[in-house]
Motif scaffolding. Structure first.
Motif, PDB file in Angstrom:
ATOM      1  N   TYR A 132      -4.352 -31.203  27.820  1.00 38.43           N
ATOM      2  CA  TYR A 132      -3.217 -30.686  27.883  1.00 38.43           C
ATOM      3  C   TYR A 132      -2.741 -30.130  29.276  1.00 38.43           C
ATOM      4  O   TYR A 132      -1.619 -30.557  29.912  1.00 38.43           O
ATOM      5  N   LEU A 133      -3.907 -29.704  30.038  1.00 35.55           N
ATOM      6  CA  LEU A 133      -3.489 -29.172  31.414  1.00 35.55           C
ATOM      7  C   LEU A 133      -3.133 -30.644  32.299  1.00 35.55           C
ATOM      8  O   LEU A 133      -2.110 -30.261  33.235  1.00 35.55           O
ATOM      9  N   LYS A 134      -3.951 -31.584  32.012  1.00 35.37           N
ATOM     10  CA  LYS A 134      -3.480 -32.854  32.709  1.00 35.37           C
ATOM     11  C   LYS A 134      -1.907 -33.141  32.465  1.00 35.37           C
ATOM     12  O   LYS A 134      -1.390 -33.785  33.210  1.00 35.37           O
ATOM     13  N   PHE A 135      -1.606 -33.278  31.044  1.00 35.04           N
ATOM     14  CA  PHE A 135      -0.431 -33.367  30.895  1.00 35.04           C
ATOM     15  C   PHE A 135       0.570 -32.599  31.700  1.00 35.04           C
ATOM     16  O   PHE A 135       1.584 -33.271  32.124  1.00 35.04           O
ATOM     17  N   LEU A 136       0.330 -31.538  31.776  1.00 37.89           N
ATOM     18  CA  LEU A 136       1.365 -30.705  32.481  1.00 37.89           C
ATOM     19  C   LEU A 136       1.144 -31.008  34.107  1.00 37.89           C
ATOM     20  O   LEU A 136       2.326 -30.887  34.461  1.00 37.89           O
ATOM     21  N   ASP A 137       0.171 -31.241  34.679  1.00 42.81           N
ATOM     22  CA  ASP A 137       0.276 -31.476  36.092  1.00 42.81           C
ATOM     23  C   ASP A 137       0.782 -32.795  36.261  1.00 42.81           C
ATOM     24  O   ASP A 137       1.515 -33.044  36.982  1.00 42.81           O
ATOM     25  N   LEU A 138       0.547 -33.884  35.418  1.00 44.07           N
ATOM     26  CA  LEU A 138       1.117 -35.282  35.631  1.00 44.07           C
ATOM     27  C   LEU A 138       2.722 -35.157  35.527  1.00 44.07           C
ATOM     28  O   LEU A 138       3.340 -35.962  35.976  1.00 44.07           O
ATOM     29  N   ASN A 139       3.256 -34.289  34.606  1.00 44.02           N
ATOM     30  CA  ASN A 139       4.685 -34.192  34.384  1.00 44.02           C
ATOM     31  C   ASN A 139       5.252 -33.010  35.571  1.00 44.02           C
ATOM     32  O   ASN A 139       6.270 -32.772  35.480  1.00 44.02           O
ATOM     33  N   GLU A 140       4.350 -32.427  36.313  1.00 46.48           N
ATOM     34  CA  GLU A 140       4.604 -31.663  37.481  1.00 46.48           C
ATOM     35  C   GLU A 140       5.416 -30.229  36.929  1.00 46.48           C
ATOM     36  O   GLU A 140       6.372 -29.790  37.429  1.00 46.48           O
ATOM     37  N   GLU A 142       5.166 -26.571  36.038  1.00 48.44           N
ATOM     38  CA  GLU A 142       4.444 -25.298  36.600  1.00 48.44           C
ATOM     39  C   GLU A 142       4.075 -24.439  35.550  1.00 48.44           C
ATOM     40  O   GLU A 142       4.719 -24.389  34.361  1.00 48.44           O
ATOM     41  N   TYR A 143       3.060 -23.832  35.550  1.00 48.56           N
ATOM     42  CA  TYR A 143       2.319 -22.869  34.478  1.00 48.56           C
ATOM     43  C   TYR A 143       1.651 -21.782  35.128  1.00 48.56           C
ATOM     44  O   TYR A 143       0.963 -22.008  36.144  1.00 48.56           O
ATOM     45  N   ASP A 144       1.390 -20.694  34.354  1.00 50.15           N
ATOM     46  CA  ASP A 144       0.440 -19.846  34.888  1.00 50.15           C
ATOM     47  C   ASP A 144      -0.706 -19.952  33.589  1.00 50.15           C
ATOM     48  O   ASP A 144      -0.494 -19.812  32.500  1.00 50.15           O
ATOM     49  N   ILE A 145      -2.058 -20.195  34.135  1.00 56.64           N
ATOM     50  CA  ILE A 145      -3.031 -20.569  33.070  1.00 56.64           C
ATOM     51  C   ILE A 145      -3.296 -19.428  32.366  1.00 56.64           C
ATOM     52  O   ILE A 145      -3.630 -19.494  31.208  1.00 56.64           O
ATOM     53  N   ARG A 146      -2.974 -18.282  32.579  1.00 55.77           N
ATOM     54  CA  ARG A 146      -3.130 -17.117  31.735  1.00 55.77           C
ATOM     55  C   ARG A 146      -2.347 -17.230  30.503  1.00 55.77           C
ATOM     56  O   ARG A 146      -2.778 -16.662  29.518  1.00 55.77           O
ATOM     57  N   TYR A 147      -1.349 -18.040  30.389  1.00 59.79           N
ATOM     58  CA  TYR A 147      -0.468 -17.965  29.195  1.00 59.79           C
ATOM     59  C   TYR A 147      -0.443 -19.537  28.585  1.00 59.79           C
ATOM     60  O   TYR A 147       0.594 -19.697  28.028  1.00 59.79           O
ATOM     61  N   VAL A 148      -1.038 -20.341  29.098  1.00 59.61           N
ATOM     62  CA  VAL A 148      -1.259 -21.829  28.484  1.00 59.61           C
ATOM     63  C   VAL A 148      -1.790 -21.772  26.996  1.00 59.61           C
ATOM     64  O   VAL A 148      -1.237 -22.298  26.063  1.00 59.61           O
ATOM     65  N   PHE A 149      -3.000 -20.889  26.848  1.00 66.01           N
ATOM     66  CA  PHE A 149      -3.628 -21.061  25.835  1.00 66.01           C
ATOM     67  C   PHE A 149      -3.727 -19.612  24.959  1.00 66.01           C
ATOM     68  O   PHE A 149      -3.425 -18.782  25.467  1.00 66.01           O
TER      69      PHE A 149
END
Length: 149
Positions: A132-140, A142-149
């Protein structure tokens, strides 16, 4: 033009809220059929659906006048009701609140279809979190890791 001709493709991903009571292999095919029915009843096309016990991937072919957020909300709401009505988990089944969606071009469909089809193979090498983090990164995105999962 006299008519509208289009097909818009989305790769949507959403996950189970309580990983202890996820999607079981004994009923996942029925769940996927149920979800496909919801999407078809909204005049959209399911290209492929697959996932793992803790998440689902959908490849949707959409017409231009539909709302993806409304569709995913309907899919999650009605499918969780279906799971709970049929007592398929020990505790109340819920999806996590959010979802992700990525737009695709026609030329990307074979690659994404194969990716979704082979979820079990991919997850022998990478966890859902890593994927999931790879998808977010590949699609540029922005996210705050504290609120992803």
């Amino acid at each position: 033009m006299a008519n509208t001709y289009s097909r818009i493709y989305y790769h949507a991903i959403f996950s189970v809220k309580n990983k202890d009571y996820g999607i079981h292999s004994t009923w996942k095919d029925e769940l996927y059929k149920y979800i496909t029915g919801i999407i078809k009843s909204n005049n959209q096309k399911v290209m492929i659906i697959n996932g793992m016990p803790d998440h689902v991937h959908l490849l949707i072919g959409a017409v231009p006048d539909f709302n993806l957020s409304v569709l995913v909300k309907e899919v999650k709401c009605n499918s969780s009701k279906w799971i709970n009505k049929n007592n398929l988990t020990k505790a109340k089944f819920r999806w996590q609140t959010g979802f992700s969606a990525f737009s695709l071009g026609y030329s990307q469909l074979p690659m994404v279809t194969e990716y979704i089809k082979n979820q079990e193979i991919h997850h022998k090498k990478r966890t859902f979190r890593e994927e999931y983090l790879k998808f977010l990164d590949l699609n540029e995105i922005e996210y705050d890791i504290r609120y992803v999962f």
